[in-house]
Design an enzyme around this catalytic site. Structure first.
Site, PDB file in Angstrom:
ATOM      1  N   ARG A 110      -1.792  10.574  83.678  1.00  0.00           N
ATOM      2  CA  ARG A 110      -1.991   9.736  82.493  1.00  0.00           C
ATOM      3  C   ARG A 110      -2.300  10.537  81.234  1.00  0.00           C
ATOM      4  NH1 ARG A 110      -3.818   7.292  87.095  1.00  0.00           N
ATOM      5  NH2 ARG A 110      -3.169   5.112  87.374  1.00  0.00           N
ATOM      6  N   HIS A 135       2.962   9.173  84.007  1.00  0.00           N
ATOM      7  CA  HIS A 135       4.101   9.867  84.629  1.00  0.00           C
ATOM      8  C   HIS A 135       5.310   9.993  83.694  1.00  0.00           C
ATOM      9  CE1 HIS A 135       1.773  10.053  88.137  1.00  0.00           C
ATOM     10  NE2 HIS A 135       2.121   8.935  88.723  1.00  0.00           N
ATOM     11  N   HIS A 209       5.676  12.889  93.958  1.00  0.00           N
ATOM     12  CA  HIS A 209       4.847  11.716  94.268  1.00  0.00           C
ATOM     13  C   HIS A 209       5.151  11.180  95.667  1.00  0.00           C
ATOM     14  CE1 HIS A 209       2.332   8.272  93.537  1.00  0.00           C
ATOM     15  NE2 HIS A 209       2.221   8.530  92.237  1.00  0.00           N
ATOM     16  N   ASP A 281      -8.097   7.234  93.629  1.00  0.00           N
ATOM     17  CA  ASP A 281      -7.004   7.479  92.694  1.00  0.00           C
ATOM     18  C   ASP A 281      -7.554   8.420  91.628  1.00  0.00           C
ATOM     19  OD1 ASP A 281      -4.632   7.481  91.347  1.00  0.00           O
ATOM     20  OD2 ASP A 281      -4.753   5.410  90.611  1.00  0.00           O
ATOM     21  N   GLU A 347      -0.720  14.881  95.085  1.00  0.00           N
ATOM     22  CA  GLU A 347       0.060  15.236  93.906  1.00  0.00           C
ATOM     23  C   GLU A 347      -0.574  16.460  93.238  1.00  0.00           C
ATOM     24  OE1 GLU A 347       0.709  11.525  91.508  1.00  0.00           O
ATOM     25  OE2 GLU A 347      -0.397  10.697  93.210  1.00  0.00           O
TER      26      GLU A 347
END
Length: 382
Positions: A110, A135, A209, A281, A347
């Site tokens: 982000r 992304h 991803h 996350d 990631e």
């Protein structure tokens, strides 16, 4: 690049929590092939490449988004399964894929409000995640058709993908010439080598991803699968999952994976950060970062199937996501509906919102100084 030999992984609470180090995957002749895989809604042709060994580890990738459609390997009983989530048609990827297996760019993760500046000049990326850019904006690298060239050598096979992003695409400055090589060797190591050059100062943060489920795609939750991460700190986030600033220690929090533990062990702990993300996350600050140096950073294991993976990278961080927003609206390759917690991601990348956080490692790339980074995933069965 020094040969990865695997992290020293702990035995936590007996054999159930031990992540093994051996591999029993069969070898065989390395091959690579390709075939048509349909067209986009705009009429662009998509091809699918398959590379690996028959009966062993095989990877399927699409030129749409330089996407890993599947990674397949047998379990300890020899039963094959795909261990990444993926979709069946180009239309499915175009319509609603949450970046399943895609190569992410120009900027993974982000950017707050989609705004950043370089050398005093401001730029705006289209927002696509609430008030923020995620992304690479509304049409990132995951939605582009990449040029692809097979790699067929004695000791490795794979695909070299290339995409040239024009100056101003998605608001990013500079023409960015990007190449990502995905190669598999006889030791079941999938190496992802990213390279990019620009003719104007810009920001770059590439990653893949892949959504992993070592039990098999469509086999349900990953909560009992073990995960270990070499990270003593992580980045707490505020509104919109934007980092609040300085890293926080993982000590005495659900974010401590320095010793192997089931992914779901602490997911239901009433921790404010888990509530914000509806699970994991977040970006973990990987230990022993030194630009350009590959080191072991993570490992995972499914006790039921015996499948394991290990990860090496030269990146400073890794975004771990526990599939919080898989809501039953995605039907995978096997015809099974994906639900919350059915996968996890690793990631490898620079930190979220790095362009707006001067204390984070820089993501600025300038002419004459190419962007280069490597991540390796090794797979095995115990």
């Amino acid at each position: 690049m020094s040969e990865p030999t695997g992290p020293e992984l702990s035995d936590v609470e007996g054999p159930k929590d031990d992540i093994p180090t051996g591999s029993e995957l069969r070898g065989g002749r390395l091959t690579v092939s390709d075939e048509p895989f349909g067209e986009t809604a705009a009429g662009e042709a998509v091809r699918r490449f398959t590379f690996g060994t028959e009966g062993g580890l095989q990877v399927r990738m699409l030129t749409y988004g330089a996407t890993i459609q599947s990674i397949e390997l047998p379990d300890r009983r020899g039963r094959r399964a795909g261990i990444t989530l993926g979709l069946s048609t180009v239309a499915d990827y175009e319509d609603h894929s949450p970046y399943f297996g895609a190569t992410i760019g120009r900027f993974g993760n982000r950017i707050a409000s989609g705004r950043f500046s370089i050398d005093g000049e401001s730029f705006q990326v289209p927002v696509n995640d609430g008030d923020n850019a995620l992304h690479g904006g509304t049409t990132g690298f995951d939605k582009r058709i990449w040029d692809a060239t097979p790699i067929d050598e004695d000791d490795r096979v794979g695909v070299s993908f290339r995409y040239v992003s024009p100056d101003g695409e998605m608001g990013f400055p500079g023409t960015l010439d990007t190449t990502v090589d995905y190669t598999l060797d006889r030791r079941h190591r999938l190496t992802i080598a990213y390279r990019a050059s620009t003719d104007r100062p810009t920001i770059v943060n590439l990653t893949n991803h892949a959504y992993f489920n070592l039990a098999g795609e469509g086999e349900g939750t990953v909560e009992d699968q073990l995960l270990q991460v070499a990270a003593g700190h992580y980045l707490p986030v505020g509104d919109g999952a934007i980092p609040l600033g300085p890293p926080a220690p993982v000590d005495d929090t659900p974010f401590d994976f320095r010793r192997a533990k089931p992914i779901g062990r602490d997911l239901r702990v009433g921790h404010e950060q888990l509530l914000r993300g509806q699970g994991y996350d977040h970006n973990w600050i990987l230990d022993d970062y030194e630009q350009g140096r590959l080191r072991p950073v993570a490992a995972a294991y499914d006790p039921k199937s015996g499948r394991w993976l290990r990860c090496w990278t030269d990146e400073p961080g890794v975004q771990i996501y526990s599939g919080n927003f898989l809501d039953g609206t995605f039907t995978g390759r096997s015809g099974t509906v994906y639900r919350q917690g059915d996968a996890f991601t690793l990631e490898t990348q620079h930190y979220p919102d790095s362009p707006n956080q001067p204390d984070y490692p820089s993501t600025v790339v300038r002419p004459g100084t190419p962007y280069e980074t490597t991540t390796v995933f090794q797979f095995g069965v115990a």
